[in-house]
Motif scaffolding. Structure first.
Motif, short mmCIF file in Angstrom:
data_model
loop_
_atom_site.label_atom_id
_atom_site.label_comp_id
_atom_site.label_asym_id
_atom_site.label_seq_id
_atom_site.Cartn_x
_atom_site.Cartn_y
_atom_site.Cartn_z
N GLY A 66 -66.31 -21.11 27.97
CA GLY A 66 -65.39 -21.55 26.92
C GLY A 66 -64.73 -22.82 26.45
N LEU A 67 -64.44 -24.29 27.67
CA LEU A 67 -64.01 -24.90 27.53
C LEU A 67 -65.36 -25.65 26.64
N ALA A 70 -65.00 -24.68 23.10
CA ALA A 70 -63.69 -25.95 22.16
C ALA A 70 -63.87 -27.01 21.89
N GLY A 277 -69.29 -17.64 25.85
CA GLY A 277 -67.81 -18.58 25.51
C GLY A 277 -67.20 -19.07 24.35
N ILE A 280 -64.94 -16.91 23.91
CA ILE A 280 -63.80 -17.23 24.47
C ILE A 280 -62.81 -18.35 23.89
N ALA A 281 -63.86 -19.10 23.57
CA ALA A 281 -63.27 -19.91 22.87
C ALA A 281 -62.10 -20.40 21.76
N GLY A 284 -59.48 -18.41 22.60
CA GLY A 284 -58.42 -18.78 23.00
C GLY A 284 -57.89 -20.14 22.02
N ASN A 286 -59.40 -22.67 21.34
CA ASN A 286 -59.51 -23.95 20.98
C ASN A 286 -58.72 -25.02 22.22
N VAL A 291 -57.71 -20.78 26.69
CA VAL A 291 -59.39 -20.74 27.29
C VAL A 291 -59.32 -20.40 28.41
#
Length: 361
Positions: A66-67, A70, A277, A280-281, A284, A286, A291
């Motif tokens: 995710g990171l 993002a 991911g 998720i990003a 979240g 970003n 995230v």
């Protein structure tokens, strides 16, 4: 500014609520008990130390993938190649873990660093092509996913091992498995990678929000022409952004290679860690905190879903529908904003009418 922050914070929360409500309606329509289904989902994620450990194990690579997505998003780029970068990082960590004999103080950090570098190089390639030749990063990253998949399979089969299906296990000196976590959550595959994932989220926040390099990357993402006019190197920042994004993804691969499995198998298809991911990003917003929380939600949904058929008779595929609905509501955020504005307007009109009615009396 406050309104924008409030809207950004409410959209994921409302999307999750809507997704869960829609899932409950679907369960009712098909004759299942939604309350029993969600209780089974929660118990499947946290009822025993083993389930808790498996949930944390699943959350760990999700935070990092995710990171990765993002980070590219925040700098105006769409890195669809996180899946391939995960595979490359996974292979690199296993290679170091199986081919070298070193003390743990050197071996484990080396495996982690090499995985980050491998993912970073794999991310740098589309960044270079984007910066130098204006090749769209979506196209090149999608194609590089397949290059990574089949290249990794070929290396496993012909270079790293004589086996037909998998590599050897990594040495204990390169493993993220630690005894104190295993004692807390026995029989699970939980490992110390969750600590690295949280540190990576902290690094992401600090780099993006507190450094001049993060400011430059965001500025280039918002408006490359204005950034170029201000003296920033757009090409350099594009390449740097994709390399750092790939580094996060490579670290996610290491979580599987030297953490969860301790080896790498031939892959008939993608792991979906990188593709998840993206969702998720998006969920979240970003942000680092977003995230981590979104990865937690995905880990709970994915792991808890395995208990739903056993405890409530609800097919676990329903969780995929709920997840898709949550992402749908996030993507259709303008509908949530419109609904919010209409509710505020209705409340304001009702309040004004009440005041007028009181004044007339």
């Amino acid at each position: 500014m406050k309104l924008q922050k409030l809207t950004g914070a409410w959209i994921p929360v409302v999307s999750i609520i809507f997704g869960l409500l829609a899932g409950a309606i679907i369960m009712l329509l098909f004759g299942y008990n939604p309350l029993a289904g969600y209780i089974a989902l929660w118990n499947g994620a946290f009822e025993t130390p083993y389930f808790t450990g498996e949930t944390i194990r699943l959350i760990t690579p999700y935070i990092l993938s995710g990171l990765a997505v993002a980070f590219a998003f925040r700098t105006g780029l769409l890195n669809i190649g996180v899946e391939g970068q995960v595979l490359v990082g996974w292979l690199a960590s296993v290679w170091v873990g199986t081919e070298f004999s070193l003390p743990m103080a050197i071996h484990l950090p080396l495996a982690v660093i090499v995985a980050i570098l491998a993912g970073g190089i794999w991310g740098f390639i589309p960044g270079y092509l984007k910066a130098k030749y204006q090749v769209h990063e979506v196209i090149i990253t999608i194609m590089m996913n397949y290059i990574a998949l089949y290249s990794v399979n070929a290396i496993i089969r012909n270079v790293l091992t004589d086996r037909d299906d998998r590599t050897e296990n990594v040495a204990e000196t390169a493993s993220l498995k630690v005894s104190w976590l295993s004692d807390l959550m026995p029989n699970s595959n939980v490992h110390a990678g969750i600590i690295l994932a949280l540190v990576a989220a902290l690094f992401y926040w600090y780099f993006i929000e507190k450094t001049k390099y993060g400011f430059e990357l965001k500025a280039v993402g918002y408006n490359p022409h204005a950034s170029q006019y201000a003296g920033m190197s757009v090409k350099r920042n594009i390449m740097l952004s994709m390399a750092i994004s790939g580094g996060f993804a490579g670290l996610a691969g290491a979580m599987e290679g030297i953490g969860n499995f301790g080896y790498m198998t031939l892959n008939n298809g993608f792991t979906n860690i990188g593709f998840d991911g993206i969702a998720i990003a998006l969920l979240g917003g970003n942000t680092a905190v977003g995230v981590v929380l979104a990865a937690g939600l995905f880990g709970v949904l994915k792991n808890g879903a395995l208990n739903m058929p056993l405890s409530a008779g609800v097919p676990h595929e329903l969780v995929d529908i709920i997840t898709a609905l949550i992402i749908f509501f996030v993507a259709a955020s303008y509908m949530i904003i419109l609904l919010r504005h209409k509710l505020i307007k209705l409340y304001t009109d009702f309040k004004n009418k009440s005041k007028k009615g009181g004044a007339n009396k």
